[in-house]
Design an enzyme around this catalytic site. Sequence first.
Site, PDB file in Angstrom:
ATOM      1  N   ALA A 283       0.806  -1.214   0.000  1.00  0.00           N
ATOM      2  CA  ALA A 283       0.000   0.000   0.000  1.00  0.00           C
ATOM      3  C   ALA A 283       0.843   1.270   0.000  1.00  0.00           C
ATOM      4  O   ALA A 283       0.319   2.355   0.209  1.00  0.00           O
ATOM      5  CB  ALA A 283      -0.924  -0.013   1.209  1.00  0.00           C
TER       6      ALA A 283
ATOM      7  N   ASN B   6       2.386  -3.819   8.256  1.00  0.00           N
ATOM      8  CA  ASN B   6       2.809  -4.103   6.877  1.00  0.00           C
ATOM      9  C   ASN B   6       3.523  -2.913   6.261  1.00  0.00           C
ATOM     10  O   ASN B   6       4.596  -3.049   5.671  1.00  0.00           O
ATOM     11  CB  ASN B   6       1.600  -4.465   6.015  1.00  0.00           C
ATOM     12  CG  ASN B   6       1.046  -5.828   6.369  1.00  0.00           C
ATOM     13  OD1 ASN B   6       1.789  -6.752   6.655  1.00  0.00           O
ATOM     14  ND2 ASN B   6      -0.273  -5.958   6.360  1.00  0.00           N
TER      15      ASN B   6
ATOM     16  N   HIS C  82      -0.909   7.231   3.486  1.00  0.00           N
ATOM     17  CA  HIS C  82       0.451   6.953   3.951  1.00  0.00           C
ATOM     18  C   HIS C  82       1.380   7.923   3.240  1.00  0.00           C
ATOM     19  O   HIS C  82       1.441   7.939   2.007  1.00  0.00           O
ATOM     20  CB  HIS C  82       0.876   5.531   3.596  1.00  0.00           C
ATOM     21  CG  HIS C  82      -0.047   4.473   4.104  1.00  0.00           C
ATOM     22  ND1 HIS C  82      -0.136   4.127   5.437  1.00  0.00           N
ATOM     23  CD2 HIS C  82      -0.926   3.672   3.453  1.00  0.00           C
ATOM     24  CE1 HIS C  82      -1.022   3.168   5.572  1.00  0.00           C
ATOM     25  NE2 HIS C  82      -1.524   2.874   4.391  1.00  0.00           N
TER      26      HIS C  82
HETATM   27  N1  LIG Z   1       1.805  -4.988   2.401  1.00  0.00           N
HETATM   28  C1  LIG Z   1       0.696  -4.277   2.433  1.00  0.00           C
HETATM   29  O1  LIG Z   1       0.730  -3.056   2.253  1.00  0.00           O
HETATM   30  C2  LIG Z   1      -0.632  -4.947   2.644  1.00  0.00           C
HETATM   31  C3  LIG Z   1      -1.803  -4.250   2.307  1.00  0.00           C
HETATM   32  C4  LIG Z   1      -3.017  -4.893   2.492  1.00  0.00           C
HETATM   33  C5  LIG Z   1      -3.077  -6.164   3.035  1.00  0.00           C
HETATM   34  N2  LIG Z   1      -1.937  -6.799   3.388  1.00  0.00           N
HETATM   35  C6  LIG Z   1      -1.983  -8.147   4.007  1.00  0.00           C
HETATM   36  O2  LIG Z   1      -2.369  -9.092   3.041  1.00  0.00           O
HETATM   37  C7  LIG Z   1      -2.945 -10.208   3.706  1.00  0.00           C
HETATM   38  C8  LIG Z   1      -4.182 -10.696   2.946  1.00  0.00           C
HETATM   39  O3  LIG Z   1      -5.122  -9.643   2.841  1.00  0.00           O
HETATM   40  P1  LIG Z   1      -6.600  -9.953   2.252  1.00  0.00           P
HETATM   41  O4  LIG Z   1      -7.295  -8.638   2.167  1.00  0.00           O
HETATM   42  O5  LIG Z   1      -6.549 -10.813   1.051  1.00  0.00           O
HETATM   43  O6  LIG Z   1      -7.234 -10.771   3.478  1.00  0.00           O
HETATM   44  P2  LIG Z   1      -8.569 -11.639   3.476  1.00  0.00           P
HETATM   45  O7  LIG Z   1      -8.995 -11.714   4.898  1.00  0.00           O
HETATM   46  O8  LIG Z   1      -9.540 -11.165   2.460  1.00  0.00           O
HETATM   47  O9  LIG Z   1      -8.063 -13.097   3.003  1.00  0.00           O
HETATM   48  C9  LIG Z   1      -7.096 -13.835   3.713  1.00  0.00           C
HETATM   49  C10 LIG Z   1      -7.134 -15.266   3.215  1.00  0.00           C
HETATM   50  O10 LIG Z   1      -6.036 -15.985   3.767  1.00  0.00           O
HETATM   51  C11 LIG Z   1      -6.513 -17.149   4.424  1.00  0.00           C
HETATM   52  N3  LIG Z   1      -5.620 -17.432   5.545  1.00  0.00           N
HETATM   53  C12 LIG Z   1      -5.479 -16.734   6.688  1.00  0.00           C
HETATM   54  N4  LIG Z   1      -4.552 -17.301   7.466  1.00  0.00           N
HETATM   55  C13 LIG Z   1      -4.097 -18.388   6.784  1.00  0.00           C
HETATM   56  C14 LIG Z   1      -3.126 -19.386   7.064  1.00  0.00           C
HETATM   57  N5  LIG Z   1      -2.454 -19.401   8.225  1.00  0.00           N
HETATM   58  N6  LIG Z   1      -2.902 -20.340   6.137  1.00  0.00           N
HETATM   59  C15 LIG Z   1      -3.585 -20.348   4.973  1.00  0.00           C
HETATM   60  N7  LIG Z   1      -4.515 -19.430   4.647  1.00  0.00           N
HETATM   61  C16 LIG Z   1      -4.762 -18.465   5.558  1.00  0.00           C
HETATM   62  C17 LIG Z   1      -7.916 -16.798   4.855  1.00  0.00           C
HETATM   63  O11 LIG Z   1      -8.683 -17.942   5.109  1.00  0.00           O
HETATM   64  C18 LIG Z   1      -8.397 -16.020   3.628  1.00  0.00           C
HETATM   65  O12 LIG Z   1      -8.746 -16.903   2.577  1.00  0.00           O
HETATM   66  C19 LIG Z   1      -3.203  -9.756   5.161  1.00  0.00           C
HETATM   67  O13 LIG Z   1      -2.194 -10.293   6.006  1.00  0.00           O
HETATM   68  C20 LIG Z   1      -3.056  -8.254   5.083  1.00  0.00           C
HETATM   69  O14 LIG Z   1      -2.586  -7.703   6.310  1.00  0.00           O
HETATM   70  C21 LIG Z   1      -0.722  -6.228   3.181  1.00  0.00           C
END
Ligand SMILES: NC(=O)c1ccc[n+]([C@@H]2O[C@H](COP(=O)([O-])OP(=O)(O)OC[C@H]3O[C@@H](n4cnc5c(N)ncnc54)[C@H](O)[C@@H]3O)[C@@H](O)[C@H]2O)c1
Length: 267
Positions: free
Chosen positions: A124, A190, A220
Amino acid sequence: MDSGLPLKIALIGNGSIATVVAHHCEGAPDRLHIVGALGLPEDLTSVGQHPLVQDLSALLAEMPDLVVECAAQEAAQVHGTAVLDSGIDLMVISVGAFADPILHDRLETAAVRGKAKIIIPAGALAGLDALGAAALDTLDYVSLTTRKPPLSWAGAPGVADIDLLALRGATTIFEGTAREAARRFPKNANVAAALALSGLGMDATQVTLIADPQASRNSHQVEARGAFGRLSATIEAEPSPDNPKTSYIASLSIVRMLDRLTAQLAN
Ligand SMILES: NC(=O)c1ccc[n+]([C@@H]2O[C@H](COP(=O)([O-])OP(=O)(O)OC[C@H]3O[C@@H](n4cnc5c(N)ncnc54)[C@H](O)[C@@H]3O)[C@@H](O)[C@H]2O)c1
């Protein structure tokens, strides 16, 4: 010569980011092919045309070239070293995992052992490409200012003593290092960790967090100074259509990274 395409991709995650990534890969089958995804037991239906598997060994049996973690920090923690030890590159979007120095070290050590790469998309944040280049010479200062509506901070240990609903104007709720910010505000980990990895590290990157009742989006702002000059980059992020906690641009940053890995012209 064998181009190695399409790139065989395995996902860890079956949520909002996986949905965007799957949609994009299905539109570019000559370059990108998803062989499967690992989810949690509650993930009953795949978000794409690829199969869902129940454990990591079944995912790795699909012989992916690259595993894309788009699940949770815990997933990077539980599965990251096994992926890298198998010699498979790992893209990590739950970058906050790198705020934990022990896990950071474990992942890098596994990457060396497995001769594999850890790939971190910008997520992000804006400006990380220039910051990474600037870090090749002296960097004097790197900061992140994150502004969110007050209730976006609810539940964080860092606001345990603050009545978020009573705030009438923009209020600074934290000033300190990226490491401390990630500890007290895990939902901001993150971006703090991604910035730290591109620049001055978790202990020299300055973070300010603001709860702003007038903010309608998360923003941000990255500031940096060094031998390269000055950098100022701000992103006002729209949420993902199916997960308001995830900025849509984070999904697109993975897609862009996949394109860079496989495109004829990688800019
Ligand atoms: N780097 C960044 O700037 C940034 C920005 C946004 C989101 N993210 C991260 O990306 C990740 C995913 O975001 P999203 O919006 O797709 O989330 P989401 O909740 O829509 O989907 C997460 C998926 O991962 C699965 N999951 C969770 N823990 C798991 C595990 N231990 N093993 C296998 N599957 C697992 C869940 O069941 C779900 O299908 C989050 O950790 C979020 O914090 C990072």
